[in-house]
Design an enzyme around this catalytic site. Structure first.
Site, PDB file in Angstrom:
ATOM      1  N   ARG A   1     -31.282  -6.965 -13.019  1.00 19.25           N
ATOM      2  CA  ARG A   1     -30.083  -6.331 -13.561  1.00 19.25           C
ATOM      3  C   ARG A   1     -29.192  -7.387 -14.202  1.00 19.25           C
ATOM      4  NH1 ARG A   1     -28.600  -2.921  -8.096  1.00 19.25           N
ATOM      5  NH2 ARG A   1     -30.679  -2.010  -7.856  1.00 19.25           N
TER       6      ARG A   1
ATOM      7  N   ASP B   1     -24.964  -7.614 -15.334  1.00 18.03           N
ATOM      8  CA  ASP B   1     -23.679  -6.907 -15.211  1.00 18.03           C
ATOM      9  C   ASP B   1     -23.085  -6.574 -16.574  1.00 18.03           C
ATOM     10  OD1 ASP B   1     -23.562  -6.874 -12.464  1.00 18.03           O
ATOM     11  OD2 ASP B   1     -22.571  -8.831 -12.327  1.00 18.03           O
TER      12      ASP B   1
ATOM     13  N   ARG C   1     -23.087 -17.255 -11.906  1.00 16.96           N
ATOM     14  CA  ARG C   1     -21.643 -17.230 -12.211  1.00 16.96           C
ATOM     15  C   ARG C   1     -20.828 -17.892 -11.113  1.00 16.96           C
ATOM     16  NH1 ARG C   1     -20.651 -11.102 -13.479  1.00 16.96           N
ATOM     17  NH2 ARG C   1     -18.491 -11.816 -13.233  1.00 16.96           N
TER      18      ARG C   1
END
Lengths: 248, 248
Positions: free
Chosen positions: A50, A52, A197
């Site tokens: 996935r 974001d 991140r």
């Protein structure tokens, strides 16, 4: 049924991320719609991972099964003609039946773009994190080395994630600076939710002197997310490539 | 009154170009609004040149007169806090009374970005022209040399322009290729309306074999726009820098 692997580039700015949601525009949802138009069938698409909202991809990978006898080389153009312009199928390969975009993957490369300037950049606003203060890149490079190899990255995962095995291996962290753009690339066997991140956020905090290398070492040892800085924003992150046996 | 020169970066995607219009969002209009909020006055802003809808700038220049006793170094931040995120004041300099962003300019640099790939790129869609067919870059480089120096560029101007003197001087045309991105940079004493985009359009037509170097030479001699290909689209064009005496 043919097992088709596709490589996908997208601009994440206008997407609520990769994964189909009840409300909100997603990359997986747009591809599913295009495949429905192309084949007449509802087709399940498995992505390698996935991303974001706001996160981009240069080489996301997915696979799906279909009957349609279209030549493999025509699939990118056929799907692109049905897809919105912020997503593009850049390659398609016919794979063995047991290939799975996620389970067959042996590694990934992400990169994170930081724009270093005292004033903000309109052209970079959706494609990198703006850092207006001075950061010590040599210190960031040095500290990043403690992350290389196999570690329990529990402290580098967004809270709320249900993953049990938090051990991952990072093979490379590369720093490239070109004018005002600092790109940090990460290669490893897999990354936890928000891991890249969180690492970038911590390295920036370290680069500006808010935390030290010891905080990072301690976060690895203790699994305590709170030792690190804020999570870097999504718009600087790019999923560059997914590795499979033989494609590396 | 202080004469303030500002350097401006903008992402042209969501703008109807530089120049204030009765309807439509423009860069000049947004800066005028921000200056009104900052100073309480309606202030006239002169730009070094217009850019069309979709065209970007890294170094557009403008000047305006104001009374406000704000330190020059604080002007970028003060205006940026009032400006939308697709435009940014990157520098401000206090200039002599007779400085004029347009009339004092002695040259400009533009660059044009071409994305070379068989499939389209979502990340490049607003920032470059997509060319999906093969082009011969060496041939383009060679043909571009005939444009260097002082010529009457009447044939390289959008029809409907009211300019009388169509003589301009091009000092440099540089080709830079980085992976799939071809950037062509132009420096000269001035450019007619759509001149860079017409040149790029012609070079691409030449690179794919639709026209020859002789078409370009003949267009220079005859002023006949029809000898060249279509005008390249706006999203590949960037106003990089405006040159003034002493700033070059």
């Amino acid at each position: 049924m043919r097992n088709i692997m596709i490589e996908i580039e997208y601009d994440g700015t206008q997407f609520c991320g990769w994964q189909i949601q009840p409300n909100g525009r997603t990359v997986q949802g747009e591809i599913k719609k295009a495949l429905h138009t192309l084949t007449g069938n509802q087709i399940k698409i498995d992505g390698a991972g996935r991303t974001d909202a706001g996160v981009h991809a240069r080489g996301q990978v997915a696979n799906f099964f279909m009957d349609l006898a279209i030549p493999i080389g025509k699939i990118p153009m056929a799907l692109n003609s049905l897809l919105p312009e912020d997503v593009s199928i850049v390659n398609a390969v016919e794979m063995p039946q047991d290939f799975h975009a996620r389970y067959s993957a042996i590694g990934k490369r992400y990169s994170y773009l930081i724009y270093l300037n005292s004033v903000r950049s309109p052209l970079m606003r959706n494609y990198g994190q703006h850092v207006s203060y001075k950061i010590d890149i040599d210190k960031m490079k040095d500290a990043s080395k403690v992350l290389l190899g196999t570690h329990d990255f529990k402290g580098f995962m967004a809270s709320g994630s249900k993953i049990i095995n938090t051990v991952r291996r990072i093979d490379e962290i590369d720093f490239n600076i070109h004018e005002k753009n600092l790109e940090i690339a990460f290669e490893g066997n897999g990354f936890l939710y928000n891991m890249v991140r969180i690492i970038v956020g911590a390295l920036i905090e370290l680069g500006r002197g808010k935390i030290s290398k010891e905080h990072i070492i301690l976060a690895l040892q203790s699994g305590n997310r709170k030792l690190l800085g804020p999570t870097a924003p999504p718009q600087g992150l790019y999923l560059d490539k997914v590795f499979y046996p033989l494609t590396r």
